[in-house]
Design a protein around this motif. Structure first.
Motif, mmCIF file in Angstrom:
data_model
loop_
_atom_site.group_PDB
_atom_site.id
_atom_site.type_symbol
_atom_site.label_atom_id
_atom_site.label_comp_id
_atom_site.label_asym_id
_atom_site.label_seq_id
_atom_site.Cartn_x
_atom_site.Cartn_y
_atom_site.Cartn_z
ATOM 1 N N PHE A 9 13.090 -0.103 -11.619
ATOM 2 C CA PHE A 9 11.954 0.025 -11.675
ATOM 3 C C PHE A 9 11.245 -1.289 -10.963
ATOM 4 O O PHE A 9 10.516 -1.313 -10.081
ATOM 5 C CB PHE A 9 11.083 0.147 -12.956
ATOM 6 C CG PHE A 9 9.841 0.460 -12.998
ATOM 7 C CD1 PHE A 9 9.311 1.582 -12.337
ATOM 8 C CD2 PHE A 9 8.799 -0.400 -13.501
ATOM 9 C CE1 PHE A 9 7.845 1.783 -12.081
ATOM 10 C CE2 PHE A 9 7.444 -0.196 -13.277
ATOM 11 C CZ PHE A 9 7.084 0.683 -12.765
ATOM 12 N N PHE A 12 12.102 -1.928 -7.100
ATOM 13 C CA PHE A 12 11.285 -1.098 -6.506
ATOM 14 C C PHE A 12 9.822 -1.532 -6.211
ATOM 15 O O PHE A 12 9.214 -1.412 -5.240
ATOM 16 C CB PHE A 12 11.480 0.370 -6.976
ATOM 17 C CG PHE A 12 12.576 1.230 -6.246
ATOM 18 C CD1 PHE A 12 12.234 2.029 -5.158
ATOM 19 C CD2 PHE A 12 13.846 1.380 -6.752
ATOM 20 C CE1 PHE A 12 13.198 2.619 -4.563
ATOM 21 C CE2 PHE A 12 14.881 2.124 -6.217
ATOM 22 C CZ PHE A 12 14.505 2.741 -5.087
ATOM 23 N N PHE A 15 8.775 -4.066 -3.719
ATOM 24 C CA PHE A 15 8.649 -3.470 -2.293
ATOM 25 C C PHE A 15 7.435 -2.986 -2.286
ATOM 26 O O PHE A 15 6.823 -2.863 -1.416
ATOM 27 C CB PHE A 15 9.989 -2.731 -2.126
ATOM 28 C CG PHE A 15 11.134 -3.568 -1.678
ATOM 29 C CD1 PHE A 15 11.178 -4.048 -0.447
ATOM 30 C CD2 PHE A 15 12.177 -4.105 -2.697
ATOM 31 C CE1 PHE A 15 12.271 -4.802 -0.081
ATOM 32 C CE2 PHE A 15 13.277 -4.580 -2.194
ATOM 33 C CZ PHE A 15 13.481 -5.138 -0.845
ATOM 34 N N LEU A 17 4.673 -3.352 -3.936
ATOM 35 C CA LEU A 17 3.546 -4.155 -3.971
ATOM 36 C C LEU A 17 3.610 -4.990 -2.753
ATOM 37 O O LEU A 17 2.399 -5.319 -2.113
ATOM 38 C CB LEU A 17 3.648 -5.379 -5.166
ATOM 39 C CG LEU A 17 3.574 -4.711 -6.272
ATOM 40 C CD1 LEU A 17 3.697 -5.857 -7.473
ATOM 41 C CD2 LEU A 17 1.702 -4.546 -6.428
ATOM 42 N N ILE A 19 4.305 -3.553 0.136
ATOM 43 C CA ILE A 19 3.770 -2.889 1.541
ATOM 44 C C ILE A 19 2.236 -2.533 1.103
ATOM 45 O O ILE A 19 1.436 -2.769 2.017
ATOM 46 C CB ILE A 19 4.558 -1.338 1.172
ATOM 47 C CG1 ILE A 19 6.083 -1.580 1.549
ATOM 48 C CG2 ILE A 19 3.964 -0.315 2.304
ATOM 49 C CD1 ILE A 19 6.729 -0.480 1.458
ATOM 50 N N LEU A 42 -0.847 3.012 5.315
ATOM 51 C CA LEU A 42 0.640 2.053 4.718
ATOM 52 C C LEU A 42 0.436 2.044 3.155
ATOM 53 O O LEU A 42 1.284 1.979 2.379
ATOM 54 C CB LEU A 42 0.540 0.928 5.315
ATOM 55 C CG LEU A 42 1.198 0.695 6.696
ATOM 56 C CD1 LEU A 42 1.340 -0.664 7.181
ATOM 57 C CD2 LEU A 42 2.750 1.050 6.506
ATOM 58 N N LYS A 45 1.607 5.284 1.666
ATOM 59 C CA LYS A 45 2.857 5.005 1.687
ATOM 60 C C LYS A 45 3.179 4.357 0.316
ATOM 61 O O LYS A 45 4.258 4.914 -0.346
ATOM 62 C CB LYS A 45 3.698 4.328 2.925
ATOM 63 C CG LYS A 45 3.289 4.962 4.027
ATOM 64 C CD LYS A 45 4.279 6.177 4.456
ATOM 65 C CE LYS A 45 3.544 7.193 5.486
ATOM 66 N NZ LYS A 45 2.871 8.159 5.132
ATOM 67 N N THR A 48 2.648 6.829 -2.741
ATOM 68 C CA THR A 48 3.695 7.843 -2.661
ATOM 69 C C THR A 48 4.766 7.136 -3.455
ATOM 70 O O THR A 48 5.211 8.013 -4.200
ATOM 71 C CB THR A 48 3.955 8.400 -1.306
ATOM 72 O OG1 THR A 48 2.849 8.717 -0.637
ATOM 73 C CG2 THR A 48 4.763 9.716 -1.248
ATOM 74 N N LEU A 49 5.505 6.205 -2.842
ATOM 75 C CA LEU A 49 6.794 5.619 -3.505
ATOM 76 C C LEU A 49 6.643 5.280 -5.058
ATOM 77 O O LEU A 49 7.700 5.640 -5.698
ATOM 78 C CB LEU A 49 7.399 4.356 -2.572
ATOM 79 C CG LEU A 49 8.416 4.007 -3.057
ATOM 80 C CD1 LEU A 49 9.519 4.826 -2.914
ATOM 81 C CD2 LEU A 49 8.770 2.624 -2.042
ATOM 82 N N ILE A 52 6.637 8.859 -7.154
ATOM 83 C CA ILE A 52 8.044 9.608 -6.954
ATOM 84 C C ILE A 52 8.972 8.434 -7.740
ATOM 85 O O ILE A 52 9.769 8.816 -8.550
ATOM 86 C CB ILE A 52 8.504 9.428 -5.434
ATOM 87 C CG1 ILE A 52 7.754 10.551 -4.852
ATOM 88 C CG2 ILE A 52 10.304 9.452 -5.631
ATOM 89 C CD1 ILE A 52 8.153 11.839 -5.206
ATOM 90 N N LEU A 53 8.927 7.062 -7.679
ATOM 91 C CA LEU A 53 9.541 6.170 -8.400
ATOM 92 C C LEU A 53 9.560 6.616 -10.115
ATOM 93 O O LEU A 53 10.514 6.520 -10.791
ATOM 94 C CB LEU A 53 9.478 4.645 -8.211
ATOM 95 C CG LEU A 53 10.042 3.657 -9.089
ATOM 96 C CD1 LEU A 53 11.389 3.797 -8.413
ATOM 97 C CD2 LEU A 53 9.426 2.320 -8.653
ATOM 98 N N TYR A 56 10.768 9.791 -11.364
ATOM 99 C CA TYR A 56 12.214 9.622 -11.322
ATOM 100 C C TYR A 56 12.709 8.799 -12.504
ATOM 101 O O TYR A 56 13.756 9.287 -13.297
ATOM 102 C CB TYR A 56 12.733 8.891 -10.205
ATOM 103 C CG TYR A 56 14.488 8.517 -10.049
ATOM 104 C CD1 TYR A 56 15.380 9.760 -9.984
ATOM 105 C CD2 TYR A 56 14.874 7.460 -10.114
ATOM 106 C CE1 TYR A 56 16.556 9.419 -9.795
ATOM 107 C CE2 TYR A 56 16.371 7.209 -10.102
ATOM 108 C CZ TYR A 56 17.060 8.366 -10.002
ATOM 109 O OH TYR A 56 18.651 8.336 -9.760
ATOM 110 N N GLN A 65 6.508 15.420 -8.026
ATOM 111 C CA GLN A 65 6.466 15.899 -6.345
ATOM 112 C C GLN A 65 5.428 16.645 -6.464
ATOM 113 O O GLN A 65 4.690 16.732 -5.127
ATOM 114 C CB GLN A 65 7.927 16.980 -6.275
ATOM 115 C CG GLN A 65 9.134 16.084 -6.349
ATOM 116 C CD GLN A 65 10.427 17.235 -5.922
ATOM 117 O OE1 GLN A 65 10.328 17.466 -5.006
ATOM 118 N NE2 GLN A 65 11.035 17.541 -6.930
ATOM 119 N N VAL A 68 2.706 14.264 -5.425
ATOM 120 C CA VAL A 68 2.789 13.862 -4.097
ATOM 121 C C VAL A 68 2.548 14.777 -2.792
ATOM 122 O O VAL A 68 1.890 14.349 -1.981
ATOM 123 C CB VAL A 68 4.410 13.370 -3.657
ATOM 124 C CG1 VAL A 68 4.597 13.039 -2.666
ATOM 125 C CG2 VAL A 68 4.670 12.044 -4.775
#
Lengths: 112, 165
Positions: A9, A12, A15, A17, A19, A42, A45, A48-49, A52-53, A56, A65, A68
């Motif tokens: 977690f 991910f 990355f 943060l 973005i 951006l 994006k 969204t990530l 999803i994370l 998961y 989903q 999203v």
């Protein structure tokens, strides 16, 4: 929640943060309206990530989903309307530079 | 824990996002955005959400860059003098971005993570169709309203442009 997936977690998240920071920096620094819109994209994006994370890791991918898909619909509509507004501004000021929007006040005065 | 492929995809995602912001040409920015969306779609697919990945790939990597390219093509390019002036100012404004982003990443990677994330209390459903059509059917109505609002907004905006011309 799947505790075996928990260690992935934070990497991910780093990355995500990064973005987010890139998107915010783009919006804050640029004078071009189209590039500011790319910055907003951006940010979406990154959101969204993250959704999803979390889906998961908690084992709720179906819920993530559906959220999203809603986010993507909102994203498209925001982009389409913002692009329309930018074109409208361009037809009015002949530029997509944010600094040219400051001249609107003077324009109104001259029209009056 | 993270996996080499996931790490590689995340690095590609970060580099393409940086390139999207740092590149001078707006067309290249739009292409960079499409690349970012495509890489994100692969990551989403690997995280067990194929339906969201398909939506991301078709809409965000396909439709939105086309929208950006058409917006860019409807506005006029800069003159050579404007380009030169813009290039000088732009370098000053954007030079800090890679350092800020990578510095933040380095700082966060050195931080200790609080691993006690509370588990959500929502009912666990494994089928996305069940969630969309039965559990969150009100969302669908909201999405339709948002779509209609977008369509009407664009129609009004473009109609105004046409009447001005």
């Amino acid at each position: 929640m799947n505790s075996a997936l928990l260690p992935m977690f934070w990497p991910f998240c780093i990355f995500v943060l990064m973005i987010l920071v890139i998107g915010f920096y783009c919006i804050l620094v640029t004078y071009n309206l189209i590039r500011a819109l790319i910055g907003v994209e951006l940010l979406m994006k990154a959101a969204t990530l993250l959704l999803i994370l979390v889906g998961y890791i908690t084992g709720q991918t179906a819920l993530a989903q559906s959220l999203v898909i809603t986010l993507i619909v909102v994203e498209v509509v925001v982009m389409v309307v913002a692009a329309g507004i930018i074109l409208r501004i361009y037809s009015h000021t002949d530029s997509v530079d944010v600094r040219d929007l400051l001249k609107l006040k003077d324009k109104d005065k001259t029209n009056a | 824990m993270l996996g080499h492929l996931n790490l590689l995809l995340l690095i590609i995602l970060l580099v393409s996002a940086l390139w999207t912001v740092l590149t001078r040409s707006l067309i290249r920015s739009a292409i960079g955005l499409a690349l970012t969306s495509a890489v994100l779609a692969v990551i989403i697919f690997r995280l067990g959400s194929p339906l969201a990945a398909v939506c991301e790939l078709s809409v965000c990597a396909g439709l939105i860059p086309v929208l950006f390219v058409s917006t860019i093509s409807l506005t006029h390019p800069r003159t050579q003098a404007e380009k030169l002036e813009h290039r000088r100012g732009r370098l000053k404004r954007f030079i800090f971005l890679p350092f800020v982003a990578l510095g933040l990443g380095l700082f966060l990677s050195l931080m200790k993570l609080p691993l006690n994330i509370p588990s959500p209390l929502a009912q666990r459903v494994y089928d996305v169709r069940e969630v969309i059509w039965n559990m969150r059917s009100l969302d669908l109505i909201g999405q339709v309203i948002i779509f209609l609002a977008g369509v009407f907004g664009v129609v009004i905006l473009l109609k105004e442009i046409k009447s001005h011309e």
